[in-house]
Write a protein that holds these residues in place. Structure first.
Motif, PDB file in Angstrom:
ATOM      1  N   ASN A   1      -1.166   7.460  -9.738  1.00  0.00           N
ATOM      2  CA  ASN A   1      -0.665   7.228  -8.377  1.00  0.00           C
ATOM      3  C   ASN A   1      -1.713   6.545  -7.505  1.00  0.00           C
ATOM      4  OD1 ASN A   1       1.785   8.361  -8.979  1.00  0.00           O
ATOM      5  ND2 ASN A   1       1.264  10.363  -8.152  1.00  0.00           N
ATOM      6  N   THR A   2      -2.970   6.963  -7.628  1.00  0.00           N
ATOM      7  CA  THR A   2      -4.036   6.378  -6.829  1.00  0.00           C
ATOM      8  C   THR A   2      -4.221   4.901  -7.175  1.00  0.00           C
ATOM      9  OG1 THR A   2      -5.158   8.506  -6.729  1.00  0.00           O
ATOM     10  CG2 THR A   2      -6.476   6.560  -6.221  1.00  0.00           C
ATOM     11  N   PHE A   3      -4.294   4.595  -8.465  1.00  0.00           N
ATOM     12  CA  PHE A   3      -4.474   3.202  -8.865  1.00  0.00           C
ATOM     13  C   PHE A   3      -3.265   2.357  -8.476  1.00  0.00           C
ATOM     14  CE2 PHE A   3      -4.518  -0.436 -11.673  1.00  0.00           C
ATOM     15  CZ  PHE A   3      -5.845  -0.841 -11.588  1.00  0.00           C
ATOM     16  N   THR A   4      -2.065   2.923  -8.629  1.00  0.00           N
ATOM     17  CA  THR A   4      -0.851   2.194  -8.249  1.00  0.00           C
ATOM     18  C   THR A   4      -0.831   1.921  -6.753  1.00  0.00           C
ATOM     19  OG1 THR A   4       0.340   3.267 -10.063  1.00  0.00           O
ATOM     20  CG2 THR A   4       1.664   2.214  -8.370  1.00  0.00           C
ATOM     21  N   LEU A   5      -1.284   2.863  -5.948  1.00  0.00           N
ATOM     22  CA  LEU A   5      -1.349   2.653  -4.501  1.00  0.00           C
ATOM     23  C   LEU A   5      -2.323   1.531  -4.157  1.00  0.00           C
ATOM     24  CD1 LEU A   5      -0.442   3.570  -1.701  1.00  0.00           C
ATOM     25  CD2 LEU A   5      -2.329   5.191  -1.733  1.00  0.00           C
TER      26      LEU A   5
ATOM     27  N   PHE B   1      -3.117  -0.910  -6.101  1.00  0.00           N
ATOM     28  CA  PHE B   1      -2.482  -2.124  -6.605  1.00  0.00           C
ATOM     29  C   PHE B   1      -1.437  -2.631  -5.604  1.00  0.00           C
ATOM     30  CE2 PHE B   1       0.557  -4.302  -9.477  1.00  0.00           C
ATOM     31  CZ  PHE B   1      -0.317  -5.268  -9.971  1.00  0.00           C
ATOM     32  N   ILE B   2      -0.656  -1.733  -5.034  1.00  0.00           N
ATOM     33  CA  ILE B   2       0.344  -2.113  -4.030  1.00  0.00           C
ATOM     34  C   ILE B   2      -0.345  -2.706  -2.801  1.00  0.00           C
ATOM     35  CG2 ILE B   2       2.052  -1.189  -2.407  1.00  0.00           C
ATOM     36  CD1 ILE B   2       2.775   0.849  -4.592  1.00  0.00           C
ATOM     37  N   MET B   3      -1.451  -2.093  -2.380  1.00  0.00           N
ATOM     38  CA  MET B   3      -2.168  -2.621  -1.227  1.00  0.00           C
ATOM     39  C   MET B   3      -2.702  -4.024  -1.496  1.00  0.00           C
ATOM     40  SD  MET B   3      -4.163   0.531   0.596  1.00  0.00           S
ATOM     41  CE  MET B   3      -4.666   1.511  -0.790  1.00  0.00           C
ATOM     42  N   CYS B   4      -3.217  -4.263  -2.691  1.00  0.00           N
ATOM     43  CA  CYS B   4      -3.722  -5.599  -3.031  1.00  0.00           C
ATOM     44  C   CYS B   4      -2.587  -6.615  -3.067  1.00  0.00           C
ATOM     45  CB  CYS B   4      -4.444  -5.565  -4.375  1.00  0.00           C
ATOM     46  SG  CYS B   4      -6.010  -4.688  -4.318  1.00  0.00           S
ATOM     47  N   LEU B   5      -1.446  -6.257  -3.647  1.00  0.00           N
ATOM     48  CA  LEU B   5      -0.303  -7.168  -3.662  1.00  0.00           C
ATOM     49  C   LEU B   5       0.187  -7.469  -2.248  1.00  0.00           C
ATOM     50  CD1 LEU B   5       1.883  -5.860  -6.636  1.00  0.00           C
ATOM     51  CD2 LEU B   5       0.534  -7.950  -6.546  1.00  0.00           C
ATOM     52  N   SER B   6       0.222  -6.454  -1.418  1.00  0.00           N
ATOM     53  CA  SER B   6       0.658  -6.653  -0.036  1.00  0.00           C
ATOM     54  C   SER B   6      -0.314  -7.540   0.728  1.00  0.00           C
ATOM     55  CB  SER B   6       0.789  -5.311   0.683  1.00  0.00           C
ATOM     56  OG  SER B   6       1.741  -4.515   0.035  1.00  0.00           O
ATOM     57  N   LEU B   7      -1.599  -7.372   0.483  1.00  0.00           N
ATOM     58  CA  LEU B   7      -2.594  -8.204   1.139  1.00  0.00           C
ATOM     59  C   LEU B   7      -2.449  -9.668   0.717  1.00  0.00           C
ATOM     60  CD1 LEU B   7      -5.097  -8.333   2.984  1.00  0.00           C
ATOM     61  CD2 LEU B   7      -6.473  -7.991   0.926  1.00  0.00           C
ATOM     62  N   VAL B   8      -2.211  -9.904  -0.555  1.00  0.00           N
ATOM     63  CA  VAL B   8      -2.003 -11.277  -1.040  1.00  0.00           C
ATOM     64  C   VAL B   8      -0.782 -11.894  -0.370  1.00  0.00           C
ATOM     65  CG1 VAL B   8      -1.354 -12.627  -3.078  1.00  0.00           C
ATOM     66  CG2 VAL B   8      -3.195 -10.961  -3.233  1.00  0.00           C
TER      67      VAL B   8
ATOM     68  N   PRO C   1       8.755  -4.489  -7.042  1.00  0.00           N
ATOM     69  CA  PRO C   1       9.068  -3.180  -7.648  1.00  0.00           C
ATOM     70  C   PRO C   1       8.942  -3.179  -9.166  1.00  0.00           C
ATOM     71  CG  PRO C   1      10.682  -3.706  -5.982  1.00  0.00           C
ATOM     72  CD  PRO C   1       9.834  -4.927  -6.156  1.00  0.00           C
ATOM     73  N   PHE C   2       9.305  -4.303  -9.818  1.00  0.00           N
ATOM     74  CA  PHE C   2       9.121  -4.391 -11.267  1.00  0.00           C
ATOM     75  C   PHE C   2       7.652  -4.233 -11.623  1.00  0.00           C
ATOM     76  CE2 PHE C   2      13.065  -6.928 -10.960  1.00  0.00           C
ATOM     77  CZ  PHE C   2      13.809  -6.284 -11.927  1.00  0.00           C
ATOM     78  N   ILE C   3       6.818  -4.969 -10.925  1.00  0.00           N
ATOM     79  CA  ILE C   3       5.386  -4.929 -11.207  1.00  0.00           C
ATOM     80  C   ILE C   3       4.831  -3.534 -10.954  1.00  0.00           C
ATOM     81  CG2 ILE C   3       3.155  -5.873 -10.478  1.00  0.00           C
ATOM     82  CD1 ILE C   3       4.696  -8.471  -9.774  1.00  0.00           C
ATOM     83  N   ILE C   4       5.275  -2.891  -9.894  1.00  0.00           N
ATOM     84  CA  ILE C   4       4.777  -1.561  -9.559  1.00  0.00           C
ATOM     85  C   ILE C   4       5.212  -0.530 -10.601  1.00  0.00           C
ATOM     86  CG2 ILE C   4       4.995   0.310  -7.875  1.00  0.00           C
ATOM     87  CD1 ILE C   4       5.126  -1.966  -5.740  1.00  0.00           C
ATOM     88  N   PHE C   5       6.493  -0.541 -10.976  1.00  0.00           N
ATOM     89  CA  PHE C   5       6.963   0.426 -11.982  1.00  0.00           C
ATOM     90  C   PHE C   5       6.292   0.204 -13.332  1.00  0.00           C
ATOM     91  CE2 PHE C   5      10.919   1.139  -9.374  1.00  0.00           C
ATOM     92  CZ  PHE C   5      10.664   2.472  -9.149  1.00  0.00           C
ATOM     93  N   ILE C   6       6.158  -1.043 -13.732  1.00  0.00           N
ATOM     94  CA  ILE C   6       5.529  -1.332 -15.019  1.00  0.00           C
ATOM     95  C   ILE C   6       4.059  -0.931 -14.997  1.00  0.00           C
ATOM     96  CG2 ILE C   6       4.828  -3.223 -16.539  1.00  0.00           C
ATOM     97  CD1 ILE C   6       7.556  -4.511 -15.876  1.00  0.00           C
ATOM     98  N   THR C   7       3.379  -1.184 -13.880  1.00  0.00           N
ATOM     99  CA  THR C   7       1.983  -0.769 -13.758  1.00  0.00           C
ATOM    100  C   THR C   7       1.861   0.746 -13.832  1.00  0.00           C
ATOM    101  OG1 THR C   7       1.528  -2.681 -12.363  1.00  0.00           O
ATOM    102  CG2 THR C   7      -0.047  -0.871 -12.269  1.00  0.00           C
TER     103      THR C   7
END
Length: 117
Positions: free
Chosen positions: A46-50, A52-59, A99-105
């Motif tokens: 969960n921590t790493f996924t969070l 990862f979501i923040m980095c994707l959102s920043l991009v 969401p695909f990227i997040i679930f797969i990650t």
């Protein structure tokens, strides 16, 4: 007609991936009886996924900022996005694919940390 079929396929795929993720996590939770090891695995995933979501959102934020304000006037790609509908289509596609990227990650991380710990 084809756009609707693609959207149906995208949402069906997303629901299958989300269902598999929930099934896998529930199966492992029951298998490990929600012990401390499994809680640590899910916490790390969960921590790493969070992050990862923040980095994707920043991009996405930076791409949108550059495209909207034209901060990169020398970049031909950004200038083409401003003058066409491709930029909006790209952003919509990116938002749909997140969401695909997040679930797969998350599934990958649960598998990885399950084997490591």
């Amino acid at each position: 007609m084809t756009r609707e079929i693609v959207m149906i396929f995208v949402f069906l795929s997303l629901s299958l991936i989300a269902s598999f993720s929930a099934y896998f996590e529930d199966k492992k939770r029951k298998e490990y009886q929600n012990d401390e090891r499994w809680q640590q695995i899910t916490m790390k995933a969960n921590t790493f996924t969070l992050y990862f979501i923040m980095c994707l959102s920043l991009v996405m934020f930076l791409l949108g900022l550059f495209a909207y304000f034209g901060l990169t006037s020398n970049s031909n790609l950004i200038n083409q996005w401003n003058g066409s509908q491709f930029g909006a289509t790209f952003m919509l596609g990116w938002l749909i694919s997140q969401p695909f990227i997040i679930f797969i990650t998350r599934i990958y991380l649960l598998f990885k940390y399950d084997k490591e710990l």
